[in-house]
Design a protein around this motif. Structure first.
Motif, PDB file in Angstrom:
ATOM      1  N   TRP A 418       0.813  -1.218   0.000  1.00 56.66           N
ATOM      2  CA  TRP A 418       0.000   0.000   0.000  1.00 56.66           C
ATOM      3  C   TRP A 418       0.848   1.271   0.000  1.00 56.66           C
ATOM      4  O   TRP A 418       0.395   2.340   0.393  1.00 56.66           O
ATOM      5  CB  TRP A 418      -0.925   0.009   1.209  1.00 56.66           C
ATOM      6  N   THR A 424      -8.120  -2.261  -2.064  1.00 53.19           N
ATOM      7  CA  THR A 424      -8.921  -3.345  -1.497  1.00 53.19           C
ATOM      8  C   THR A 424     -10.004  -3.750  -2.488  1.00 53.19           C
ATOM      9  O   THR A 424     -10.266  -3.057  -3.471  1.00 53.19           O
ATOM     10  CB  THR A 424      -9.619  -2.918  -0.191  1.00 53.19           C
ATOM     11  N   THR A 430      -7.820  -7.381   0.992  1.00 54.36           N
ATOM     12  CA  THR A 430      -6.805  -6.880   0.081  1.00 54.36           C
ATOM     13  C   THR A 430      -6.028  -8.069  -0.477  1.00 54.36           C
ATOM     14  O   THR A 430      -5.686  -9.012   0.263  1.00 54.36           O
ATOM     15  CB  THR A 430      -5.865  -5.871   0.773  1.00 54.36           C
ATOM     16  N   GLN A 484      -9.950  -6.436  -7.505  1.00 51.50           N
ATOM     17  CA  GLN A 484      -9.478  -5.367  -6.625  1.00 51.50           C
ATOM     18  C   GLN A 484      -9.126  -4.112  -7.420  1.00 51.50           C
ATOM     19  O   GLN A 484      -9.477  -2.993  -7.033  1.00 51.50           O
ATOM     20  CB  GLN A 484      -8.254  -5.843  -5.836  1.00 51.50           C
TER      21      GLN A 484
END
Length: 547
Positions: A418, A424, A430, A484
Motif C-alpha cells: 500500500w 482493497t 486486500t 481489486q
C-alpha cells in the motif's frame, strides 16, 4: 512526556501460544459485534484490545466535550431488538461516557468479555500459506494462531502529533485529544494552547475556555461548523422512536448516510430562488446537525457553485456571531468546500471567541516555528503556556493497520503493498492477504456514513462469508487482484465525480506528511454499497479467489 502517551505502554510477559478459529483485533463497536457473530457460528474466537477496557475510539477519546456527531438514536446497534428497547439515550447527541457505558453494557449483556484480552496490543500478523493460518503476536509476548483474522482496528485510531520541533523540551504538560488521560485534566488557572480546529477541537475549546486563565487557539485551516442544538431527549420522543425502531432502521438503510428522519433532497440548489435557499438553510441551521445540512440539495457535494451557496451562508453566520471582525474573518473557511472536510457540529464554538480569555491565532499567516520549554513560538510572537493540547487528528484509514507488521503470501508486507495508497476489494479484503478481513476498510463507505451501520453491514457480510467458507470445507478466500483493481478504480471514479478530493483533508491523508494523497472512502452511499456487497455474495463471492 505526557500521561497520555504512557497509556499505550504494555508490560512484558512470558510467551503463550494458543490456537483459535478466528482472531479479532480491536474491541470497539466493530470488534464486539464481530465476536458475537463469529461465536454464534460456533467458532472459538479471541479478541485482542490494546486498551484497558472495551470501547475502541470511545475508550481513548476522553477529551472534554467528546460527543458523537450522529444522533444517539441512530448511532447504536440494530442487531438485537431487546437491546434497542431496553437502552435509553439521555441526549440527542450522546457524550463519550454514555457511549462507553453503552458498549460496556453490550459486552456484559452478551457475555463477550470472556473472549477478550485487554491491554494486549498486536504487534504482528503473519500468514502461512501452507497451513492457511494467521499467526499474531502481541507486545506482551503472546502468540496465537487462527485460520481467520479480522482487523477491527478502526479508521481513526492512530493519534497523529504534528511535526513541530521542540515537543520534547516543553516543561509543561501536553495532551493529544485521542489519548486523553483516564483521570481527566483540570485546566483551571492555566495558560493553555490548543493546536487544531477540527471536530475534537471544536468540542473541547468551549469547555477548556471556561476553565483556563487564558486560551490560545492555533488555527492553520478554518473549518465549517454547524450547530448541534443538543438537548435532553424527551421521553415521548424516545418512546416513539423505539416503538418504530424496525421501520426506522429499514428507512435509514435506504439512504446514503444510513440515517433516517431526513427527507431525501429532490432539487438542485439553483432550481429554487435565492430567497427560498436562504430560508431553507435557516431551517436547517435551526434544526442542527451535519447530515441535515448536507442533505439540503442534490448537488451540494458535486457542484462548486451549489456548494458555495451553503458555504457562504455559514460564513455569514460566523460574521454575525463573532464580534471581532478580524477574528470572524479568520474563522471563515476559504480553502475548501463545505462538507469536503468533516463538517463539525458544535455547541457554542464560535461564541467562545467572544470571551476575553480566548484568542484565535492564525498560524496560516504566521506559522508555528517551534515549541519552547516555556511555550510556543510562531513566526512573529511567543506564547507562554502551561499546557498544550494537540487536537491534530489521526493517521486515518490506514494508520492502525500500519502499526501492525502485517505480512501475507510470501511474506509480502501490507505497508509495502500500500505504499502508493491502499487497494482493497469492497474495502473488505486486500489481495495477497487471504482470510484477513478488514472492518470498514479503505474503499468502503466507512467514515462517510453512520459508522455503526457500516460496521454492522461489514460484520454481517464477513460472518456470512466465513460460514460459507467453512461449510464448503474451503481453506482460503482472497481478493482477486483484477477485481481489486476494478473496485479501486471505481472508488476513485466515484470520488472524483464529487468535490471531496479537492480538499486537503484527512480523507486523503493530507494531515500526515509524506502520505500518498488518495481519497479512500467509497462515497456512492451505504445504500448503493450494500447492494453491491449482497450481489457479490449471491454470486458465490464473485471477485474472490477460493481454494
Amino acid at each position: 512526556m505526557s500521561n497520555a502517551t504512557q497509556m499505550k505502554d504494555v508490560p512484558t510477559a512470558v510467551t503463550n501460544t494458543q490456537r483459535y478459529d478466528a482472531v479479532v483485533v480491536g474491541a470497539g463497536f466493530a470488534g464486539l459485534y464481530m465476536l458475537k457473530r463469529l461465536r454464534a457460528l460456533g467458532l472459538r474466537v479471541r479478541v485482542f484490545e490494546a486498551g484497558s477496557n472495551v470501547g475502541g475510539t470511545w475508550f481513548w477519546n476522553k477529551y472534554p466535550g467528546a460527543r458523537c456527531d450522529v444522533e444517539s438514536l441512530e448511532y447504536s446497534y440494530s442487531f438485537d431488538e431487546d437491546l434497542q428497547q431496553d437502552w435509553v439515550w439521555p441526549e440527542r447527541y450522546a457524550e463519550q461516557p454514555v457511549i462507553l457505558k453503552y458498549l460496556n453494557h453490550v459486552a456484559d449483556r452478551f457475555d463477550l468479555r470472556k473472549d477478550i484480552e485487554l491491554n494486549q496490543r498486536v504487534s504482528s500478523a503473519h500468514y502461512d500459506s501452507e497451513g492457511c493460518l494467521w499467526t499474531l503476536s502481541t507486545q506482551r509476548g503472546d502468540v496465537v494462531e487462527a485460520p481467520f483474522c479480522v482487523m477491527a482496528t478502526g479508521c481513526l485510531s492512530t493519534a497523529k502529533l504534528p511535526e513541530i520541533p521542540g515537543i520534547d523540551r516543553f516543561k509543561g504538560k501536553w495532551y493529544h485529544s485521542g489519548l486523553w488521560p483516564e483521570q481527566g485534566v483540570d485546566f483551571t488557572g492555566q495558560r493553555v494552547g490548543v493546536i487544531g480546529t477540527g471536530s475534537s477541537a471544536v468540542q473541547m475549546i468551549p469547555l477548556i475556555a471556561k476553565e483556563a486563565k487564558q486560551l490560545y487557539v492555533f488555527q492553520r485551516h478554518a473549518n465549517f461548523v454547524v450547530p448541534a442544538h443538543n438537548r435532553p431527549l424527551d421521553a415521548a420522543v424516545h418512546q416513539a422512536h423505539q416503538e418504530n425502531y424496525v421501520e426506522h432502521r429499514a428507512e435509514a438503510q435506504l439512504t446514503p448516510f444510513c440515517i433516517g428522519g431526513h427527507p431525501k433532497p429532490t432539487k438542485k440548489a439553483f432550481e429554487v430562488s435565492a430567497q427560498e435557499r436562504q430560508a431553507t438553510y435557516e431551517t436547517k441551521w435551526a434544526k442542527g446537525g451535519a447530515i441535515s445540512f448536507l442533505y439540503t440539495y442534490t448537488d451540494l457535494l458535486v457542484s462548486k457553485e451549489a456548494n458555495e451557496t451553503a458555504g457562504e451562508f455559514v460564513r455569514q453566520k460566523i460574521r454575525q456571531i463573532v464580534k471581532d471582525p478580524q477574528t470572524a474573518e479568520d474563522l471563515c473557511p476559504n480553502d475548501h468546500y463545505i462538507g469536503t472536510k468533516r463538517l463539525c457540529v458544535d455547541t457554542g464554538y464560535f461564541e467562545t471567541y467572544n470571551r476575553n480569555n480566548v484568542r484565535l491565532v492564525n498560524v496560516q499567516k504566521a506559522p508555528i516555528q517551534q515549541i519552547e520549554p516555556e511555550g510556543l513560538k510562531t513566526e512573529n510572537e511567543s506564547f507562554a503556556l502551561d499546557a498544550i493540547v494537540f487536537a491534530t487528528g489521526f493517521d486515518a484509514m490506514t494508520g492502525a493497520l500500519f502499526e501492525i507488521d502485517i505480512r501475507g503470501k510470501q511474506g509480502a508486507e501490507l505497508k509495502t503493498k500500500w505504499a502508493d495508497g491502499p487497494a482493497t476489494y469492497l474495502g473488505l479484503m486486500t489481495a495477497g492477504f487471504p482470510n484477513m478481513f478488514i472492518v470498514t476498510g479503505p474503499g468502503s463507505p466507512s467514515v462517510k456514513t453512520n459508522m455503526v451501520c457500516a460496521i454492522e453491514q461489514h460484520v454481517d457480510w464477513i460472518a456470512d462469508c466465513v460460514e460459507q467458507i467453512r461449510a464448503q470445507r474451503l481453506h482460503e478466500i482472497d481478493a482477486d487482484p483484477s477485481a481489486q483493481a476494478h473496485w479501486t478504480q471505481h472508488v476513485n471514479d466515484v470520488g472524483d465525480s464529487t468535490l471531496y478530493p479537492l480538499a486537503n483533508s484527512w480523507y486523503v491523508g493530507a494531515n500526515v506528511p509524506g502520505k500518498p494523497r488518495v481519497f479512500t472512502p467509497y462515497v456512492a452511499g451505504l445504500d448503493v454499497y450494500r447492494k453491491k456487497c449482497d450481489e457479490v455474495a449471491a454470486q458465490n463471492y464473485a471477485g474472490f479467489l477460493k481454494r
